[in-house]
Structures are given as C-alpha cells and as structure tokens.
Design a protein around this motif. Structure first.
Motif, PDB file in Angstrom:
ATOM      1  N   VAL A  38      13.775  15.725  44.796  1.00  0.00           N
ATOM      2  CA  VAL A  38      14.699  14.612  45.025  1.00  0.00           C
ATOM      3  C   VAL A  38      13.919  13.402  45.540  1.00  0.00           C
ATOM      4  O   VAL A  38      14.123  12.278  45.078  1.00  0.00           O
ATOM      5  CB  VAL A  38      15.826  14.995  46.005  1.00  0.00           C
ATOM      6  CG1 VAL A  38      16.690  13.793  46.338  1.00  0.00           C
ATOM      7  CG2 VAL A  38      16.686  16.118  45.425  1.00  0.00           C
ATOM      8  N   LYS A  39      13.008  13.632  46.469  1.00  0.00           N
ATOM      9  CA  LYS A  39      12.197  12.532  47.008  1.00  0.00           C
ATOM     10  C   LYS A  39      11.351  11.900  45.906  1.00  0.00           C
ATOM     11  O   LYS A  39      11.215  10.682  45.838  1.00  0.00           O
ATOM     12  CB  LYS A  39      11.322  13.024  48.150  1.00  0.00           C
ATOM     13  CG  LYS A  39      12.118  13.345  49.402  1.00  0.00           C
ATOM     14  CD  LYS A  39      11.224  13.902  50.482  1.00  0.00           C
ATOM     15  CE  LYS A  39      12.020  14.300  51.706  1.00  0.00           C
ATOM     16  NZ  LYS A  39      11.185  14.940  52.734  1.00  0.00           N
ATOM     17  N   ALA A  40      10.776  12.719  45.029  1.00  0.00           N
ATOM     18  CA  ALA A  40       9.967  12.198  43.921  1.00  0.00           C
ATOM     19  C   ALA A  40      10.830  11.372  42.968  1.00  0.00           C
ATOM     20  O   ALA A  40      10.410  10.300  42.507  1.00  0.00           O
ATOM     21  CB  ALA A  40       9.291  13.346  43.170  1.00  0.00           C
ATOM     22  N   LEU A  41      12.032  11.862  42.678  1.00  0.00           N
ATOM     23  CA  LEU A  41      12.958  11.124  41.818  1.00  0.00           C
ATOM     24  C   LEU A  41      13.316   9.783  42.444  1.00  0.00           C
ATOM     25  O   LEU A  41      13.319   8.748  41.771  1.00  0.00           O
ATOM     26  CB  LEU A  41      14.228  11.947  41.576  1.00  0.00           C
ATOM     27  CG  LEU A  41      15.350  11.244  40.826  1.00  0.00           C
ATOM     28  CD1 LEU A  41      14.936  10.966  39.386  1.00  0.00           C
ATOM     29  CD2 LEU A  41      16.618  12.070  40.863  1.00  0.00           C
ATOM     30  N   MET A  42      13.590   9.792  43.736  1.00  0.00           N
ATOM     31  CA  MET A  42      13.945   8.552  44.426  1.00  0.00           C
ATOM     32  C   MET A  42      12.757   7.593  44.437  1.00  0.00           C
ATOM     33  O   MET A  42      12.927   6.390  44.240  1.00  0.00           O
ATOM     34  CB  MET A  42      14.403   8.850  45.855  1.00  0.00           C
ATOM     35  CG  MET A  42      15.667   9.673  45.935  1.00  0.00           C
ATOM     36  SD  MET A  42      17.090   8.888  45.184  1.00  0.00           S
ATOM     37  CE  MET A  42      17.548   7.768  46.502  1.00  0.00           C
ATOM     38  N   ARG A  43      11.563   8.119  44.644  1.00  0.00           N
ATOM     39  CA  ARG A  43      10.370   7.258  44.676  1.00  0.00           C
ATOM     40  C   ARG A  43      10.165   6.557  43.343  1.00  0.00           C
ATOM     41  O   ARG A  43       9.826   5.379  43.295  1.00  0.00           O
ATOM     42  CB  ARG A  43       9.139   8.075  45.031  1.00  0.00           C
ATOM     43  CG  ARG A  43       7.872   7.220  45.018  1.00  0.00           C
ATOM     44  CD  ARG A  43       6.670   7.959  45.505  1.00  0.00           C
ATOM     45  NE  ARG A  43       6.773   7.985  46.960  1.00  0.00           N
ATOM     46  CZ  ARG A  43       6.362   8.986  47.716  1.00  0.00           C
ATOM     47  NH1 ARG A  43       5.814  10.039  47.169  1.00  0.00           N
ATOM     48  NH2 ARG A  43       6.475   8.943  49.011  1.00  0.00           N
TER      49      ARG A  43
END
Length: 69
Positions: A38-43
C-alpha cells in the motif's frame, strides 16, 4: 504494479488509504495488499509532498491509536 486486478481498483485503494477510518488491515482483507505494498502504491501514485504529508499523518495518528495504520 502491473497486476490487472490492482490497476482496476487503484483509485479505491488510494481512497481507502487516504481515509482516517480505514486501517491497513482493512485494505489487506479486501484487496490482499500488505502494508508495504500500500505504501509503495501511494508513493508512486501521489506527488512527493502529498506522500510525505500522508505518511506523517498516518504516523502521528498511529501513535494515538494502535489499531490505525
């Protein structure tokens, strides 16, 4: 992230991640994405400043409530 299922639900996942009422566990339960994913997607989806502000809000809010992101 080239997963067609993920691409179809990308905006829904981002909306959930931006919400103060949805935890990473909820996102994982619904879409099967771990917190790191999720963090990678948001980044990759947000502007750098927006991503930093989101992470700060998640961290600050998480210090107050253990069940939050």
């Amino acid at each position: 992230m080239n997963d067609p299922l993920l691409d179809a639900h990308r905006s829904e996942i981002i909306e959930m991640a931006l919400s103060d009422h949805v935890s990473f566990a909820d996102i994982q339960r619904e879409y099967g994405l771990a917190e790191k994913q999720v963090k990678a997607l948001m980044r990759e989806s947000l502007k750098p400043g927006s991503y930093r502000a989101w992470r700060k809000r998640v961290r600050d809010f998480g210090d107050r409530r253990a069940v939050y992101k």
